[in-house]
Design an enzyme around this catalytic site. Structure first.
Site, PDB file in Angstrom:
ATOM      1  N   ASN A  18     -11.145   6.536 -12.101  1.00  0.00           N
ATOM      2  CA  ASN A  18     -11.537   5.483 -11.182  1.00  0.00           C
ATOM      3  C   ASN A  18     -11.417   5.995  -9.766  1.00  0.00           C
ATOM      4  O   ASN A  18     -10.321   6.402  -9.369  1.00  0.00           O
ATOM      5  CB  ASN A  18     -10.644   4.262 -11.378  1.00  0.00           C
TER       6      ASN A  18
ATOM      7  N   HIS B 226      -7.992   2.711  -1.443  1.00  0.00           N
ATOM      8  CA  HIS B 226      -8.699   2.841  -2.718  1.00  0.00           C
ATOM      9  C   HIS B 226      -9.668   1.652  -2.736  1.00  0.00           C
ATOM     10  O   HIS B 226      -9.289   0.543  -3.029  1.00  0.00           O
ATOM     11  CB  HIS B 226      -7.677   2.767  -3.862  1.00  0.00           C
TER      12      HIS B 226
ATOM     13  N   ASP C 197      -2.795   2.841  -3.118  1.00  0.00           N
ATOM     14  CA  ASP C 197      -3.693   3.499  -4.084  1.00  0.00           C
ATOM     15  C   ASP C 197      -3.381   3.153  -5.522  1.00  0.00           C
ATOM     16  O   ASP C 197      -2.233   3.061  -5.925  1.00  0.00           O
ATOM     17  CB  ASP C 197      -3.637   5.022  -3.938  1.00  0.00           C
TER      18      ASP C 197
ATOM     19  N   ASN D 164       2.116   5.193  -5.882  1.00  0.00           N
ATOM     20  CA  ASN D 164       2.121   4.322  -7.065  1.00  0.00           C
ATOM     21  C   ASN D 164       2.995   4.879  -8.181  1.00  0.00           C
ATOM     22  O   ASN D 164       2.581   5.025  -9.324  1.00  0.00           O
ATOM     23  CB  ASN D 164       0.698   4.029  -7.560  1.00  0.00           C
TER      24      ASN D 164
ATOM     25  N   LEU E 159       2.032  12.554  -8.231  1.00  0.00           N
ATOM     26  CA  LEU E 159       3.097  13.383  -8.796  1.00  0.00           C
ATOM     27  C   LEU E 159       3.961  12.636  -9.804  1.00  0.00           C
ATOM     28  O   LEU E 159       4.826  13.227 -10.437  1.00  0.00           O
ATOM     29  CB  LEU E 159       3.969  13.972  -7.671  1.00  0.00           C
TER      30      LEU E 159
ATOM     31  N   HIS F  30      -1.945  12.539 -17.008  1.00  0.00           N
ATOM     32  CA  HIS F  30      -1.494  11.562 -18.003  1.00  0.00           C
ATOM     33  C   HIS F  30      -1.019  12.304 -19.228  1.00  0.00           C
ATOM     34  O   HIS F  30      -1.473  13.420 -19.508  1.00  0.00           O
ATOM     35  CB  HIS F  30      -2.639  10.621 -18.406  1.00  0.00           C
TER      36      HIS F  30
ATOM     37  N   HIS G  97      -4.536  14.062  -1.735  1.00  0.00           N
ATOM     38  CA  HIS G  97      -4.522  12.941  -2.671  1.00  0.00           C
ATOM     39  C   HIS G  97      -4.112  13.416  -4.051  1.00  0.00           C
ATOM     40  O   HIS G  97      -4.953  13.814  -4.852  1.00  0.00           O
ATOM     41  CB  HIS G  97      -5.916  12.286  -2.717  1.00  0.00           C
TER      42      HIS G  97
ATOM     43  N   ASP H 147      -7.415  13.884  -6.141  1.00  0.00           N
ATOM     44  CA  ASP H 147      -6.946  12.708  -6.884  1.00  0.00           C
ATOM     45  C   ASP H 147      -6.341  13.143  -8.226  1.00  0.00           C
ATOM     46  O   ASP H 147      -6.566  12.531  -9.274  1.00  0.00           O
ATOM     47  CB  ASP H 147      -8.070  11.684  -7.103  1.00  0.00           C
TER      48      ASP H 147
ATOM     49  N   HIS I  82     -11.067   8.984  -2.346  1.00  0.00           N
ATOM     50  CA  HIS I  82     -11.985   9.309  -3.440  1.00  0.00           C
ATOM     51  C   HIS I  82     -13.316   8.563  -3.375  1.00  0.00           C
ATOM     52  O   HIS I  82     -13.659   7.786  -4.251  1.00  0.00           O
ATOM     53  CB  HIS I  82     -11.326   9.095  -4.806  1.00  0.00           C
TER      54      HIS I  82
END
Lengths: 451, 313
Positions: free
Chosen positions: A290, A188, A161, A103, A72, A321, A69, A317, A241
């Site tokens: 989350n 998710h 997800d 996503n 990228l 950012h 999980h 996960d 997760h």
């Protein structure tokens, strides 16, 4: 560090400590690598012209770790991470393979995007990358994605997800359809109405900090819904997760009934609880993810699940950012922390050294079960199988230093943490792509000449 | 008498960071500042030459004016910023707005913002002293301080008093700051609100929670009413204004259960007929206007004490 092209280069790891629970091996073995494959594993193997590699004391070989999980971010969000930087961060973290969530922008809901991801991964020549395709077009919850095409293009699982699979009906159809291709659905789990505008776990800490809360039930309600649908359809289902004790309770009950459900827990949900949000003045956005960090009772439940086998996998996960995004106030900052480069030290220190689990169980959680859940090679050093190995140094002390991470993302709550346990080296297809300080004691572990 | 003569930190981010001695110091200083408001020339030169910026990202009449008045009475140079037409509407982040303004070297920044933690966020990025004038649903420390001053004026003490706080507890920074301050100073706090509007965490502060307003008001020395926003009626928290008033509204009838010389407080602005009956708001128990007057004095005290701060924190 230059990586030479692989011919039939043969290397013999002599008398190394090997933990390979799927092969029933936990002891001292020789490992013969031929080219990019495992040639033989045994005791007292003849050298026969192979290059002998002796490992420093304290280094333990395991089948390559697989993180099922990660995000990228490419295509479309390259300011946060690229496939190249993410796959490099993976090997720096000891992972020989990762599965990446769809996503991106555009969402990986069509073969063209899957093929793009695989091309970028191949060009990067770092960790193996297994794309996870979307369940629905654009992950909008309305229409099935072209799952057959996604499978043919190389997707190993399906997920929306970032969002839950929107409705029970969509989950049913997706499960029925995906079963034709033996693709697991990864959800998710989060009831959107209970989530509301929440940014932290709905508990005392958020209550006192004035942050809107997301209750554990928001997750468990969805887990229970999904397990019911999986029971009805007989499909393979995986909880992404997992963080709430009620979710684990539902997973255990589902497994007991014979539902084909598996689940993963992140290292941060096993190590931290919501008190981290109030620490150091409070409102640290590197504690915002989350599902959120929850109560101690939830953390302890996850630990118990890791120990007793009801949790199948550890997955990070990994959610990089850009620093500007995490520099916003708590309400506005995006959810997520990086995880590839902190997972192994955290797991070795807080799970193995802490006595929660042993090394064989850790290998199950980080290699055997991930490979099985996604149906990808690995999880064990099989003769003829890929020469993907992770070399661990459980006794090596590290201090997490976000500024020196390989990932573009530096958003971690573990910056500055002192932990015992490190990655000594990561070998993918016979190539030592990462050799860390823990492997010091020899000038180059693998004698890979510089380019 | 306070046992300290200065505050321990260079910011006022919340009551959580204050100890009882510091609270005592602020209240004593406020009493002295109140006297300035009784003079014909309501000015002292204490903060002359200091620059204070008021960043109000949430609309607010009384708090903003109260701070401005406090700053002017201390002779500071005061600048106000409101959100409309500001750079924030052009996409600038809070931290960048503050840093830009800080390049003009203010001594203090007063901030009110809709996000919990906004003041803490600024304190991490700015050199100026930060005063939290209300951050999201987290804290409103100067409100709790002026409430404490008002209570002590009428009751002579804080310790041992029974204080009921009634209303939308979940969304109230006034509740959180008051609960922290009153329990630190030895008062007993009972919080009352509908079950949909009670946040987790109050027992951790030593606050008792009830859904029965009659039980909360019973024997109370102080009844503090919180505003209930009409939006809560739409958010599935409450069915209607009518039902809220029936179940939780403070009426003269309900007030009969309180202690004989009980006082009624409200941080304002009031919703007459929603949380409080006009007869109560305008009646002899009400100290609501005293709160407003004390607000200026308390803010003068806070600004003065922070200007005096000489330490590292």
């Amino acid at each position: 560090m230059g990586i030479p092209e692989m011919g039939e280069r043969r290397r013999l790891l002599k008398a190394v400590r090997l933990v390979d629970p799927a092969a029933g091996r936990d002891g001292t073995f020789d490992i013969l690598i031929g080219g990019d494959r495992i040639a033989r594993v045994g005791v007292d193997l003849p050298v026969d012209g192979a290059e002998v590699v002796e490992l420093p004391a304290g280094v333990i070989v395991t089948p390559g770790l697989i993180d099922i999980h990660v995000h990228l971010r490419e295509p479309g969000q390259e300011h946060k991470e690229t496939i190249a930087t993410g796959a490099a961060a993976a090997v720096a973290g000891g992972f020989t393979a990762v599965a990446c969530m769809p996503n991106t922008t555009p969402v990986n809901d069509q073969a063209a995007v899957t093929q793009f991801i695989l091309k970028r991964a191949a060009a990067a020549r770092q960790a193996r990358v297994y794309p996870i395709g979307a369940v629905s077009v654009g992950s909008n919850g309305e229409q099935l994605a072209e799952i057959g095409e996604l499978r043919a293009a190389g997707c190993v699982a399906l997920s929306d997800d970032g969002l839950p699979v929107a409705t029970a009906l969509l989950m049913r159809r997706a499960m029925e359809y995906a079963s034709m291709f033996d693709l697991p659905i990864i959800d998710h789990c989060e009831d959107q109405s209970l989530k509301g505008q929440g940014v932290a776990h709905d508990g005392e800490v958020a209550g006192l900090l004035g942050l809107r809360g997301i209750p554990g039930a928001a997750e468990s309600i969805m887990v229970e819904r999904d397990i019911s649908v999986a029971e009805m359809t007989g499909a393979r289902y995986h909880v992404a997760h997992m963080s709430a004790r009620q979710s684990l309770r539902a997973v255990r009950a589902g497994k007991a009934r014979g539902v084909r459900v598996t689940c993963e827990v992140t290292p941060h949900h096993a190590v931290l609880n919501h008190e981290a949000l109030a620490a150091n003045g409070g409102y640290d956005t590197n504690c915002k993810m989350n599902p959120p960090l929850r109560e101690e009772a939830d953390r302890l439940a996850m630990i118990e699940g890791l120990r007793d086998g009801s949790v199948d996998a550890i997955a990070t996960d990994h959610a990089p950012h850009h620093a500007d995004e995490k520099a916003l106030d708590f309400d506005q900052a995006p959810f997520g922390i990086v995880g590839l480069e902190t997972a192994v030290p955290l797991c070795l220190d807080r799970l193995v050294h802490a006595g929660v689990i042993g090394l064989p169980r850790l290998v199950e959680l980080l290699s055997v079960n991930p490979a099985r859940i996604l149906g990808v090679p690995g999880g064990t050093l099989a003769e003829g199988g890929p020469a993907d190995l992770t070399l661990l140094a459980p006794g090596h002390q590290v201090t997490i230093d976000a500024a020196r991470m390989v990932s573009k993302g530096r958003n971690t709550p573990f910056d500055g943490w002192s932990l015992t346990g490190a990655v000594a080296a990561t070998v993918v297809g016979g190539r030592a792509l990462f050799v860390g300080p823990a492997a010091l004691g020899r000038p180059a572990l693998w004698n890979e000449p510089d380019a | 008498m306070s046992t300290v003569t200065t505050l321990r930190h260079r910011h006022l981010l919340g009551i959580a960071e204050l100890d009882p001695a510091e609270i005592e110091l602020v209240l004593e200083s406020a009493v002295a500042m109140k006297e300035v408001g009784t003079r014909p020339i309501k000015k002292v030169p204490t903060l002359r030459g200091r620059t204070i910026m008021n960043l109000f990202f949430e609309s607010s009449t009384r708090t903003r004016m109260s701070f401005e008045l406090a700053e002017k009475r201390l002779s500071a140079d005061t600048l106000g910023m409101t959100t409309s037409g500001s750079s924030l509407s052009k996409g600038e982040t809070l931290a960048d707005t503050a840093r830009t303004l800080e390049a003009m070297a203010p001594d203090m920044i007063v901030i009110r913002h809709h996000a919990s933690g906004a003041a803490h966020h600024l304190a991490r990025t700015c050199r100026a002293s930060i005063i939290n004038a209300g951050d999201g649903t987290h804290e409103h420390p100067t409100q709790a301080l002026l409430d404490a001053l008002t209570i002590r004026e009428r009751k002579g003490r804080l310790a041992g008093l029974r204080v009921a706080i009634v209303g939308d507890l979940a969304h109230s920074r006034v509740l959180r700051s008051n609960a922290l301050l009153l329990t630190k100073m030895g008062a007993e706090v009972i919080a009352c609100g509908p079950a949909t509007l009670v946040p987790p965490g109050l027992p951790r502060l030593g606050v008792r929670v009830t859904h029965a307003v009659d039980e909360a008001v019973e024997g109370a020395d102080v009844v503090m009413m919180l505003r209930v926003q009409r939006e809560r009626m739409e958010g599935l928290y409450l069915p209607s204004v009518r039902e809220y008033f029936t179940l939780f509204g403070l009426t003269t009838r309900r007030l009969e259960r309180a202690a004989p010389d009980a006082i009624v407080m409200h941080p304002g602005p009031m919703n007459r007929g929603v949380e409080i009956e006009s007869a109560v708001a305008d009646g002899p128990w009400s100290v609501i206007l005293d709160q407003v007057a004390n607000g200026v004095a308390v803010r003068m005290a806070v600004l003065y004490l922070l200007a005096e701060f000489r330490g590292e924190g």
